[in-house]
Design a protein around this motif. Structure first.
Motif, PDB file in Angstrom:
ATOM      1  N   ALA A  90       0.871  -1.183   0.000  1.00  0.00           N
ATOM      2  CA  ALA A  90       0.000   0.000   0.000  1.00  0.00           C
ATOM      3  C   ALA A  90       0.905   1.228   0.000  1.00  0.00           C
ATOM      4  O   ALA A  90       0.638   2.213  -0.670  1.00  0.00           O
ATOM      5  CB  ALA A  90      -0.928  -0.015   1.204  1.00  0.00           C
ATOM      6  N   PHE A  91       1.999   1.137   0.774  1.00  0.00           N
ATOM      7  CA  PHE A  91       3.065   2.141   0.764  1.00  0.00           C
ATOM      8  C   PHE A  91       4.313   1.517   1.348  1.00  0.00           C
ATOM      9  O   PHE A  91       4.259   0.514   2.061  1.00  0.00           O
ATOM     10  CB  PHE A  91       2.676   3.408   1.557  1.00  0.00           C
ATOM     11  N   MET A  92       5.477   2.113   1.022  1.00  0.00           N
ATOM     12  CA  MET A  92       6.768   1.701   1.571  1.00  0.00           C
ATOM     13  C   MET A  92       7.621   2.952   1.699  1.00  0.00           C
ATOM     14  O   MET A  92       7.918   3.620   0.706  1.00  0.00           O
ATOM     15  CB  MET A  92       7.458   0.689   0.662  1.00  0.00           C
ATOM     16  N   ASN A  93       7.973   3.282   2.945  1.00  0.00           N
ATOM     17  CA  ASN A  93       8.850   4.414   3.236  1.00  0.00           C
ATOM     18  C   ASN A  93      10.078   3.896   3.961  1.00  0.00           C
ATOM     19  O   ASN A  93       9.967   3.023   4.830  1.00  0.00           O
ATOM     20  CB  ASN A  93       8.135   5.451   4.105  1.00  0.00           C
ATOM     21  N   ILE A  94      11.231   4.438   3.610  1.00  0.00           N
ATOM     22  CA  ILE A  94      12.493   3.994   4.211  1.00  0.00           C
ATOM     23  C   ILE A  94      13.272   5.221   4.673  1.00  0.00           C
ATOM     24  O   ILE A  94      13.354   6.215   3.951  1.00  0.00           O
ATOM     25  CB  ILE A  94      13.340   3.189   3.203  1.00  0.00           C
ATOM     26  N   HIS A  95      13.839   5.135   5.858  1.00  0.00           N
ATOM     27  CA  HIS A  95      14.684   6.197   6.398  1.00  0.00           C
ATOM     28  C   HIS A  95      16.043   5.584   6.721  1.00  0.00           C
ATOM     29  O   HIS A  95      16.136   4.645   7.512  1.00  0.00           O
ATOM     30  CB  HIS A  95      14.041   6.789   7.657  1.00  0.00           C
ATOM     31  N   TRP A  96      17.082   6.095   6.066  1.00  0.00           N
ATOM     32  CA  TRP A  96      18.449   5.662   6.322  1.00  0.00           C
ATOM     33  C   TRP A  96      19.110   6.743   7.176  1.00  0.00           C
ATOM     34  O   TRP A  96      18.992   7.932   6.858  1.00  0.00           O
ATOM     35  CB  TRP A  96      19.254   5.548   5.042  1.00  0.00           C
ATOM     36  N   THR A  97      19.822   6.341   8.222  1.00  0.00           N
ATOM     37  CA  THR A  97      20.611   7.289   9.003  1.00  0.00           C
ATOM     38  C   THR A  97      22.046   6.791   9.104  1.00  0.00           C
ATOM     39  O   THR A  97      22.309   5.577   9.056  1.00  0.00           O
ATOM     40  CB  THR A  97      20.033   7.496  10.419  1.00  0.00           C
ATOM     41  N   TYR A  98      22.944   7.742   9.228  1.00  0.00           N
ATOM     42  CA  TYR A  98      24.379   7.479   9.316  1.00  0.00           C
ATOM     43  C   TYR A  98      24.882   8.182  10.567  1.00  0.00           C
ATOM     44  O   TYR A  98      24.798   9.407  10.651  1.00  0.00           O
ATOM     45  CB  TYR A  98      25.107   8.065   8.108  1.00  0.00           C
ATOM     46  N   GLU A  99      25.403   7.411  11.526  1.00  0.00           N
ATOM     47  CA  GLU A  99      25.883   8.017  12.760  1.00  0.00           C
ATOM     48  C   GLU A  99      27.319   7.578  13.021  1.00  0.00           C
ATOM     49  O   GLU A  99      27.622   6.378  13.022  1.00  0.00           O
ATOM     50  CB  GLU A  99      24.994   7.597  13.932  1.00  0.00           C
ATOM     51  N   GLN A 100      28.188   8.575  13.229  1.00  0.00           N
ATOM     52  CA  GLN A 100      29.586   8.272  13.525  1.00  0.00           C
ATOM     53  C   GLN A 100      29.682   7.692  14.931  1.00  0.00           C
ATOM     54  O   GLN A 100      29.135   8.253  15.873  1.00  0.00           O
ATOM     55  CB  GLN A 100      30.438   9.546  13.424  1.00  0.00           C
ATOM     56  N   THR A 101      30.354   6.544  15.054  1.00  0.00           N
ATOM     57  CA  THR A 101      30.601   5.928  16.350  1.00  0.00           C
ATOM     58  C   THR A 101      32.109   5.723  16.483  1.00  0.00           C
ATOM     59  O   THR A 101      32.847   5.925  15.515  1.00  0.00           O
ATOM     60  CB  THR A 101      29.881   4.564  16.483  1.00  0.00           C
ATOM     61  N   TRP A 109      18.650   1.354   8.879  1.00  0.00           N
ATOM     62  CA  TRP A 109      17.494   1.408   7.990  1.00  0.00           C
ATOM     63  C   TRP A 109      16.224   1.217   8.796  1.00  0.00           C
ATOM     64  O   TRP A 109      16.084   0.225   9.511  1.00  0.00           O
ATOM     65  CB  TRP A 109      17.512   0.297   6.953  1.00  0.00           C
ATOM     66  N   VAL A 110      15.297   2.135   8.681  1.00  0.00           N
ATOM     67  CA  VAL A 110      13.957   1.968   9.253  1.00  0.00           C
ATOM     68  C   VAL A 110      12.985   1.939   8.076  1.00  0.00           C
ATOM     69  O   VAL A 110      12.971   2.869   7.263  1.00  0.00           O
ATOM     70  CB  VAL A 110      13.598   3.105  10.237  1.00  0.00           C
ATOM     71  N   GLN A 111      12.218   0.879   7.986  1.00  0.00           N
ATOM     72  CA  GLN A 111      11.251   0.737   6.906  1.00  0.00           C
ATOM     73  C   GLN A 111       9.852   0.666   7.509  1.00  0.00           C
ATOM     74  O   GLN A 111       9.620  -0.096   8.451  1.00  0.00           O
ATOM     75  CB  GLN A 111      11.547  -0.524   6.090  1.00  0.00           C
ATOM     76  N   GLU A 112       8.970   1.483   6.989  1.00  0.00           N
ATOM     77  CA  GLU A 112       7.572   1.459   7.398  1.00  0.00           C
ATOM     78  C   GLU A 112       6.744   1.192   6.155  1.00  0.00           C
ATOM     79  O   GLU A 112       6.950   1.824   5.113  1.00  0.00           O
ATOM     80  CB  GLU A 112       7.176   2.769   8.068  1.00  0.00           C
ATOM     81  N   PHE A 113       5.798   0.275   6.274  1.00  0.00           N
ATOM     82  CA  PHE A 113       5.037  -0.152   5.108  1.00  0.00           C
ATOM     83  C   PHE A 113       3.725  -0.788   5.538  1.00  0.00           C
ATOM     84  O   PHE A 113       3.506  -1.094   6.712  1.00  0.00           O
ATOM     85  CB  PHE A 113       5.854  -1.161   4.281  1.00  0.00           C
ATOM     86  N   ARG A 114       2.910  -1.007   4.561  1.00  0.00           N
ATOM     87  CA  ARG A 114       1.696  -1.800   4.736  1.00  0.00           C
ATOM     88  C   ARG A 114       1.489  -2.552   3.429  1.00  0.00           C
ATOM     89  O   ARG A 114       1.663  -1.980   2.340  1.00  0.00           O
ATOM     90  CB  ARG A 114       0.484  -0.927   5.038  1.00  0.00           C
ATOM     91  N   MET A 115       1.151  -3.824   3.536  1.00  0.00           N
ATOM     92  CA  MET A 115       0.879  -4.634   2.353  1.00  0.00           C
ATOM     93  C   MET A 115      -0.558  -4.384   1.899  1.00  0.00           C
ATOM     94  O   MET A 115      -1.442  -4.115   2.713  1.00  0.00           O
ATOM     95  CB  MET A 115       1.064  -6.126   2.665  1.00  0.00           C
ATOM     96  N   LYS A 116      -0.776  -4.484   0.588  1.00  0.00           N
ATOM     97  CA  LYS A 116      -2.136  -4.394   0.059  1.00  0.00           C
ATOM     98  C   LYS A 116      -2.915  -5.643   0.485  1.00  0.00           C
ATOM     99  O   LYS A 116      -2.317  -6.724   0.649  1.00  0.00           O
ATOM    100  CB  LYS A 116      -2.107  -4.290  -1.465  1.00  0.00           C
TER     101      LYS A 116
END
Length: 159
Positions: A90-101, A109-116
């Protein structure tokens, strides 16, 4: 109905600039990810890229492909992406973050979605698939970016 959500990450022992450049070179993704056969950049506008990804063919010859859009924010070390052609989602959103350690750059990677409703799998099954595949792909990215860093390869991915 709440969205399904996955979160996966890995620490890559390489300089931020190299991690950023390699992981945001969409055209080079077939050399970075094992699942993509083709990554065609369709258009670029500033920090936004629209592209088509195609997976390797399944045993029956079926090829899954879709169009996505990424907005890269290097200053804030994050990328927001969404599927434009959603396919079974139904939708797929992805958020990539880069953090120096202390050990390197953590790529998350955070993925939020819903299947049809008529998709062949439900949210729970897709969550399991994404979590399993993300571990494989993140390990490959770590291996390939760290190899490029050791080789002083700039943005080329070592195979």
């Amino acid at each position: 109905m709440a969205a399904a959500r996955t979160e996966n990450g890995i620490v890559i022992d390489a300089p931020f600039d190299l991690v950023w450049d390699i992981t945001n070179d969409v055209a080079g993704w077939p050399d970075l990810f094992s699942e993509y056969a083709v990554a065609d950049v369709l258009e670029r506008h500033g920090n936004t890229v629209r592209f088509r990804l195609a997976l390797h063919p399944e045993p029956d010859g079926k090829v899954w492909s879709w169009v996505s859009e990424r907005v890269m924010d290097r200053e804030n070390r994050s990328v927001r992406a969404r599927r434009v052609e959603t396919g079974p989602f139904a939708f797929m959103n992805i958020h990539w973050t880069y953090e120096q350690t202390g050990a390197g750059v953590e790529l998350r990677w955070v993925q939020e979605f819903r299947m049809k409703p008529d998709a062949s799998v439900d949210d729970a099954a897709m969550t399991a698939r994404i979590n399993e595949n993300s571990k494989v792909q993140l390990a490959l990215i770590k291996e390939r970016v760290e190899a490029a860093a050791r080789a002083g390869a700039g943005t080329a991915v070592a195979r």
